[in-house]
Design a protein around this motif. Structure first.
Motif, mmCIF file in Angstrom:
data_model
loop_
_atom_site.group_PDB
_atom_site.id
_atom_site.type_symbol
_atom_site.label_atom_id
_atom_site.label_comp_id
_atom_site.label_asym_id
_atom_site.label_seq_id
_atom_site.Cartn_x
_atom_site.Cartn_y
_atom_site.Cartn_z
ATOM 1 N N ILE A 165 0.519 -3.166 -11.002
ATOM 2 C CA ILE A 165 0.729 -1.712 -11.018
ATOM 3 C C ILE A 165 2.207 -1.363 -10.870
ATOM 4 C CG2 ILE A 165 0.354 0.402 -9.654
ATOM 5 C CD1 ILE A 165 -2.493 -0.747 -9.076
ATOM 6 N N LEU A 166 2.894 -2.072 -9.992
ATOM 7 C CA LEU A 166 4.302 -1.766 -9.712
ATOM 8 C C LEU A 166 5.277 -2.500 -10.624
ATOM 9 C CD1 LEU A 166 4.209 -1.786 -5.797
ATOM 10 C CD2 LEU A 166 4.200 0.202 -7.315
ATOM 11 N N ILE A 218 -1.677 -4.846 -7.198
ATOM 12 C CA ILE A 218 -0.479 -4.125 -6.760
ATOM 13 C C ILE A 218 0.751 -4.628 -7.513
ATOM 14 C CG2 ILE A 218 1.126 -3.888 -4.807
ATOM 15 C CD1 ILE A 218 -1.358 -3.601 -3.007
ATOM 16 N N THR A 245 0.817 -1.224 0.000
ATOM 17 C CA THR A 245 0.000 0.000 0.000
ATOM 18 C C THR A 245 0.848 1.269 0.000
ATOM 19 O OG1 THR A 245 -0.261 -0.099 2.414
ATOM 20 C CG2 THR A 245 -1.971 -1.135 1.068
ATOM 21 N N SER A 258 3.738 1.620 -1.266
ATOM 22 C CA SER A 258 4.346 1.730 -2.592
ATOM 23 C C SER A 258 3.319 2.124 -3.644
ATOM 24 C CB SER A 258 5.016 0.402 -2.975
ATOM 25 O OG SER A 258 6.044 0.076 -2.074
ATOM 26 N N ALA A 259 2.125 1.520 -3.593
ATOM 27 C CA ALA A 259 1.094 1.837 -4.582
ATOM 28 C C ALA A 259 0.576 3.263 -4.415
ATOM 29 C CB ALA A 259 -0.054 0.841 -4.478
ATOM 30 N N SER A 305 -8.006 3.789 0.721
ATOM 31 C CA SER A 305 -6.700 3.161 0.894
ATOM 32 C C SER A 305 -6.653 2.322 2.168
ATOM 33 C CB SER A 305 -5.577 4.203 0.886
ATOM 34 O OG SER A 305 -5.827 5.247 1.797
#
Length: 322
Positions: free
Chosen positions: A297-298, A294, A196, A198-199, A213
């Motif tokens: 996304i990363l 996640i 979380t 990082s996202a 979040s």
């Protein structure tokens, strides 16, 4: 105790320096600019609990330079585990105990592929510490805890000996009667925090303060609990809510080592955190949509981003933290 520490970053640098200060014979294995700086001026650890210094003679560039340690502490980034395990095989076969304080739940599986299973002691580390610059490790806050134990749940003489040395060094330490569950309990929190922060690209205070979040944080951790339980780990079904309450008590500015690596353009342990949850979930038939999202996304940043501010400097320093 003769102790070898593989990786002189946040985890290895801090705990190794504290054990050395207590009189143990500690040798660090480091590399790159961090190695060069330690060879020139020694290792400095800055902590609210007191500054520690390690002499240049205590560092070597390779595992092959180590001389018959009783205990080997593995504290490298997860992608280096396979290579380090191969190099440690001769030491383990001669009787050295190996304990990893790395992140993740797959680390000891990797170690046991190359080492005698009986040589591996399970371990978990709790600390916020980073390489600030080559040769300097900074400990944030006062949390500095090690938990370790045998996978057969016996309280062995080697675990007791290491516990005695940790306590003598002022390290908050204990032996776990179920080290596999202890590792997974940390993993639940770690995946939630790392994924979380990082996202969202912000510390935990921001993540927990906003309804969307905050829900993401809880559901990421709940997925980890579901995967662990499917693997037979004795996690409480409501453990994600317990960890969410724990997150509410953390300093608002606290973040994760993966978020720190993302900001500085370093390679990420993504594949061993949210990525591992998604992978294990697929194997076990457990849905993990939040962790999979996640990981996706990363994914563009998983191998690092050299254009990020400070990326080249921190990468060269071999930053490591937990």
């Amino acid at each position: 105790m003769r102790i070898a520490v593989i990786g002189a970053g946040g985890v290895g640098g801090y705990f190794g320096a504290r054990l050395a200060a207590a009189g143990d014979d500690v040798t660090f294995v480091a590399r790159g600019r961090h190695l060069a700086a330690i060879q020139e001026k020694g290792l400095t650890v800055r902590s609210p609990l007191g500054e520690l210094r390690v002499t240049p003679e205590a560092v070597v560039p390779a595992v092959s330079d180590l001389k018959a340690p009783d205990l080997v502490v593995v504290a490298v980034k997860l992608w280096d585990t396979e290579d380090v395990a191969r190099q440690l095989a001769p030491l383990a076969e001669r009787g050295a105990t190996v304990v990893s304080f790395q992140n993740g739940v797959q680390k000891d599986t990797v170690l046991r592929r190359h080492l005698p299973a009986a040589s591996v002691l399970g371990g978990v580390g709790y600390i916020s510490a980073f390489i600030e610059e080559p040769g300097v490790v900074v400990h944030n806050g006062t949390l500095q805890r090690l938990v370790f134990g045998e996978y057969d749940r016996a309280e062995s003489p080697r675990a007791r000996h290491f516990l005695d040395r940790c306590l003598a060094a002022g390290i908050d330490a204990e032996i776990s009667g179920d080290i596999e569950r202890t590792i997974w309990e940390k993993f639940v929190f770690l995946v939630g925090l790392s994924g979380t922060t990082s996202a969202v690209r912000r510390p935990i205070g921001v993540v927990r303060a906003h309804p969307g979040s905050r829900t993401l944080l809880r559901e990421v951790m709940h997925e980890v609990v579901a995967v662990g339980r499917a693997k037979g780990v004795a996690l409480d079904p409501g453990f994600a809510d317990d960890r969410l309450a724990f997150c509410d008590g953390l300093p608002a500015t606290m973040t994760s080592s993966m978020h720190n690596d993302l900001v500085h353009g370093n390679r990420l342990e993504l594949g061993w955190l949210s990525g591992a949850v998604a992978e294990l979930g697929a194997e076990l038939g457990v849905a993990t949509p939040r962790n999979r999202a996640i990981a996706e996304i990363l994914s563009p940043y998983a191998l690092g981003d050299p254009d990020a501010a400070g990326g080249a400097e921190v990468t060269a320093a071999g930053a490591a933290s937990r």
